[in-house]
Design a protein around this motif. Sequence first.
Motif, PDB file in Angstrom:
ATOM      1  N   LEU A  20      14.872  -9.880   0.148  1.00  0.00           N
ATOM      2  CA  LEU A  20      15.694  -9.239   1.167  1.00  0.00           C
ATOM      3  C   LEU A  20      16.162  -8.036   0.454  1.00  0.00           C
ATOM      4  O   LEU A  20      16.519  -6.597   1.702  1.00  0.00           O
ATOM      5  N   TRP A  21      17.161  -8.808  -0.421  1.00  0.00           N
ATOM      6  CA  TRP A  21      17.739  -7.547  -1.062  1.00  0.00           C
ATOM      7  C   TRP A  21      16.701  -6.370  -1.642  1.00  0.00           C
ATOM      8  O   TRP A  21      17.294  -4.920  -1.828  1.00  0.00           O
ATOM      9  N   LEU A  22      15.745  -6.656  -2.598  1.00  0.00           N
ATOM     10  CA  LEU A  22      14.525  -5.553  -3.051  1.00  0.00           C
ATOM     11  C   LEU A  22      14.194  -4.963  -1.546  1.00  0.00           C
ATOM     12  O   LEU A  22      14.064  -3.450  -1.515  1.00  0.00           O
ATOM     13  N   TRP A  23      14.383  -4.986  -0.306  1.00  0.00           N
ATOM     14  CA  TRP A  23      14.013  -4.339   0.706  1.00  0.00           C
ATOM     15  C   TRP A  23      14.676  -3.083   1.088  1.00  0.00           C
ATOM     16  O   TRP A  23      14.607  -2.293   1.401  1.00  0.00           O
ATOM     17  N   VAL A  68       7.516  -8.809  -1.684  1.00  0.00           N
ATOM     18  CA  VAL A  68       8.163  -8.706  -1.031  1.00  0.00           C
ATOM     19  C   VAL A  68       7.821  -8.912   0.810  1.00  0.00           C
ATOM     20  O   VAL A  68       8.346  -9.555   1.095  1.00  0.00           O
ATOM     21  N   CYS A  69       6.934  -7.814   1.022  1.00  0.00           N
ATOM     22  CA  CYS A  69       6.090  -7.635   2.096  1.00  0.00           C
ATOM     23  C   CYS A  69       5.722  -9.576   2.575  1.00  0.00           C
ATOM     24  O   CYS A  69       5.307  -9.917   3.839  1.00  0.00           O
ATOM     25  N   ARG A  70       4.983  -9.732   1.540  1.00  0.00           N
ATOM     26  CA  ARG A  70       4.626 -11.315   2.160  1.00  0.00           C
ATOM     27  C   ARG A  70       5.589 -12.345   2.633  1.00  0.00           C
ATOM     28  O   ARG A  70       5.705 -12.363   3.655  1.00  0.00           O
ATOM     29  N   ASN A  71       6.526 -12.081   1.613  1.00  0.00           N
ATOM     30  CA  ASN A  71       8.034 -13.195   2.024  1.00  0.00           C
ATOM     31  C   ASN A  71       8.722 -12.177   3.419  1.00  0.00           C
ATOM     32  O   ASN A  71       9.374 -13.188   3.268  1.00  0.00           O
ATOM     33  N   LEU A  72       8.842 -11.139   3.308  1.00  0.00           N
ATOM     34  CA  LEU A  72       8.904 -10.974   4.660  1.00  0.00           C
ATOM     35  C   LEU A  72       8.191 -10.801   6.300  1.00  0.00           C
ATOM     36  O   LEU A  72       8.787 -10.107   7.283  1.00  0.00           O
ATOM     37  N   ASN A  73       7.472 -11.634   6.464  1.00  0.00           N
ATOM     38  CA  ASN A  73       6.316 -11.650   6.727  1.00  0.00           C
ATOM     39  C   ASN A  73       6.169 -10.018   7.269  1.00  0.00           C
ATOM     40  O   ASN A  73       5.445  -9.852   9.136  1.00  0.00           O
ATOM     41  N   LYS A  74       5.697  -9.331   6.344  1.00  0.00           N
ATOM     42  CA  LYS A  74       5.285  -8.065   6.821  1.00  0.00           C
ATOM     43  C   LYS A  74       3.676  -7.616   6.623  1.00  0.00           C
ATOM     44  O   LYS A  74       3.160  -6.802   7.459  1.00  0.00           O
ATOM     45  N   GLY A  75       3.132  -8.567   6.526  1.00  0.00           N
ATOM     46  CA  GLY A  75       1.850  -8.725   6.251  1.00  0.00           C
ATOM     47  C   GLY A  75       1.747  -7.973   4.549  1.00  0.00           C
ATOM     48  O   GLY A  75       1.519  -7.159   4.769  1.00  0.00           O
ATOM     49  N   GLU A  76       0.347  -8.102   3.620  1.00  0.00           N
ATOM     50  CA  GLU A  76      -0.367  -7.280   2.900  1.00  0.00           C
ATOM     51  C   GLU A  76      -1.147  -6.649   3.603  1.00  0.00           C
ATOM     52  O   GLU A  76      -1.506  -5.467   2.602  1.00  0.00           O
ATOM     53  N   ASP A  77      -1.035  -5.847   4.360  1.00  0.00           N
ATOM     54  CA  ASP A  77      -1.835  -4.775   5.199  1.00  0.00           C
ATOM     55  C   ASP A  77      -1.207  -3.608   5.446  1.00  0.00           C
ATOM     56  O   ASP A  77      -1.600  -2.790   6.408  1.00  0.00           O
ATOM     57  N   CYS A  78       0.391  -4.297   5.620  1.00  0.00           N
ATOM     58  CA  CYS A  78       1.070  -3.250   6.386  1.00  0.00           C
ATOM     59  C   CYS A  78       1.688  -1.859   6.418  1.00  0.00           C
ATOM     60  O   CYS A  78       0.869  -1.184   5.307  1.00  0.00           O
ATOM     61  N   GLU A  79       1.620  -0.851   7.237  1.00  0.00           N
ATOM     62  CA  GLU A  79       2.173   0.177   6.880  1.00  0.00           C
ATOM     63  C   GLU A  79       3.057   0.872   5.469  1.00  0.00           C
ATOM     64  O   GLU A  79       2.382   1.665   4.574  1.00  0.00           O
ATOM     65  N   GLU A  80       3.986   0.139   5.067  1.00  0.00           N
ATOM     66  CA  GLU A  80       4.786   0.145   3.747  1.00  0.00           C
ATOM     67  C   GLU A  80       3.783   0.006   2.731  1.00  0.00           C
ATOM     68  O   GLU A  80       4.398   1.450   1.686  1.00  0.00           O
ATOM     69  N   LEU A  81       3.942  -1.085   2.010  1.00  0.00           N
ATOM     70  CA  LEU A  81       2.734  -0.813   1.569  1.00  0.00           C
ATOM     71  C   LEU A  81       1.808  -0.412   1.020  1.00  0.00           C
ATOM     72  O   LEU A  81       0.877   0.044   0.473  1.00  0.00           O
ATOM     73  N   ARG A  82       0.624   0.383   2.120  1.00  0.00           N
ATOM     74  CA  ARG A  82       0.216   0.960   1.627  1.00  0.00           C
ATOM     75  C   ARG A  82       0.509   2.710   1.645  1.00  0.00           C
ATOM     76  O   ARG A  82       0.421   3.592   0.690  1.00  0.00           O
ATOM     77  N   LEU A  83       1.754   3.028   1.970  1.00  0.00           N
ATOM     78  CA  LEU A  83       2.597   4.106   1.640  1.00  0.00           C
ATOM     79  C   LEU A  83       2.682   3.946   0.651  1.00  0.00           C
ATOM     80  O   LEU A  83       2.245   5.318   0.162  1.00  0.00           O
ATOM     81  N   ILE A  84       3.337   2.604  -0.174  1.00  0.00           N
ATOM     82  CA  ILE A  84       3.424   3.023  -1.413  1.00  0.00           C
ATOM     83  C   ILE A  84       2.505   2.561  -2.414  1.00  0.00           C
ATOM     84  O   ILE A  84       2.682   2.928  -3.301  1.00  0.00           O
ATOM     85  N   LYS A  85       1.477   2.471  -2.006  1.00  0.00           N
ATOM     86  CA  LYS A  85       0.335   2.399  -2.848  1.00  0.00           C
ATOM     87  C   LYS A  85      -0.669   3.434  -3.212  1.00  0.00           C
ATOM     88  O   LYS A  85      -0.844   4.019  -3.798  1.00  0.00           O
ATOM     89  N   ASP A  86      -0.213   4.105  -1.914  1.00  0.00           N
ATOM     90  CA  ASP A  86      -0.641   5.746  -1.660  1.00  0.00           C
ATOM     91  C   ASP A  86      -0.009   6.091  -2.688  1.00  0.00           C
ATOM     92  O   ASP A  86      -0.966   7.063  -3.380  1.00  0.00           O
ATOM     93  N   PHE A  87       0.996   6.272  -2.733  1.00  0.00           N
ATOM     94  CA  PHE A  87       2.607   7.144  -3.563  1.00  0.00           C
ATOM     95  C   PHE A  87       1.909   7.234  -5.088  1.00  0.00           C
ATOM     96  O   PHE A  87       1.345   7.729  -5.785  1.00  0.00           O
TER      97      PHE A  87
END
Length: 321
Positions: free
Chosen positions: A278-281, A219-238
């Motif tokens: 985008l819908w998943l996001w 999802v983050c990759r397709n929305l151009n958020k990058g694979e080390d964005c804050e959102e991805l890090r937060l969900i991985k930490d969760f």
Amino acid sequence: METILIKCPHCSEKMQAPVGRESILCMFCGEKIDLTKEKAKQTEDRAGLTAEETYANPAGYQENLQFVLSHVGSVFRDYTEKVRAFKRNSYPELFEGHKRENYAFYRALKLIFDNASPEELEEIYRQIAEAFVRDQEQALEQVRKKNEKFSLQMDKNMFMVVYVLPSIKEIRDSKADRLADVICEVWRESFKDGNISAAGYDSINGGFKRKLCYVTTAVCRNLNKGEDCEELRLIKDFRDSYLSSTKEGQTLIEEYYDIAPTLVKRIEKDVCAKEKYLWLWNTYLAPCVAYIKAGEEENCKEIYCGMIEELRSEYMGKSGK
């Protein structure tokens, strides 16, 4: 297990053969080899010596290096099937099978480490890493469709992470660890979607699946958020802290990683994949991030589980297959 080094009479490739067996199938060409006949024929030949006896001198590492550089492709044999079969209960047997099939390759690496001088090793690491990349680039160049190429890249990443790199680290040497790190560096530099890192077998078998995050990453990759964005890090930490802290959470993680690669592949084939991401996001992942930031992890868990069930139903049917 005691072995000898033999040369296949069909394709001339060298490999390890168990002592006491009457026949084996060549790991390179698949033809049957009569070991009794070959051992008698090669008794006085250099190929009849053990690998250690053959290359137990410093000059011998060059021959081992050439063997490794020319066989990086064979290490990926049946990689798609092995990635598909990668599950908690099947992984130990699959991993041991991979090592057995590629014994000569990993043994050659060990002998390179033992015999090459420290001054030569960094260049050797780079050569091996670039050989892996070149071989996989050739395979990717044959694929034209973007979705199929991404799917293929994900499979290759996964195979490298759960089979090749842990096998290298099984050599149990700081030089092997360094080679694994260099391979990751060159791999990431070479492939847009090649963000991999090295871990050992024990780490993977003990829960390394929790280090992967297929759906959120896609999802983050397709929305151009990058694979080390804050959102991805937060969900991985969760996932790695909150979810993995309970037995129920660990079960959810294991079940998720049995189906997540299939979900991503099937979303990628959807003609409306971009809209789906985008819908998943908007529907699931953005609210998850908000709950994590607010310290409401249980609400995040309910939403995330709801997303997975929705995707399972849509893309895998009631059977989950």
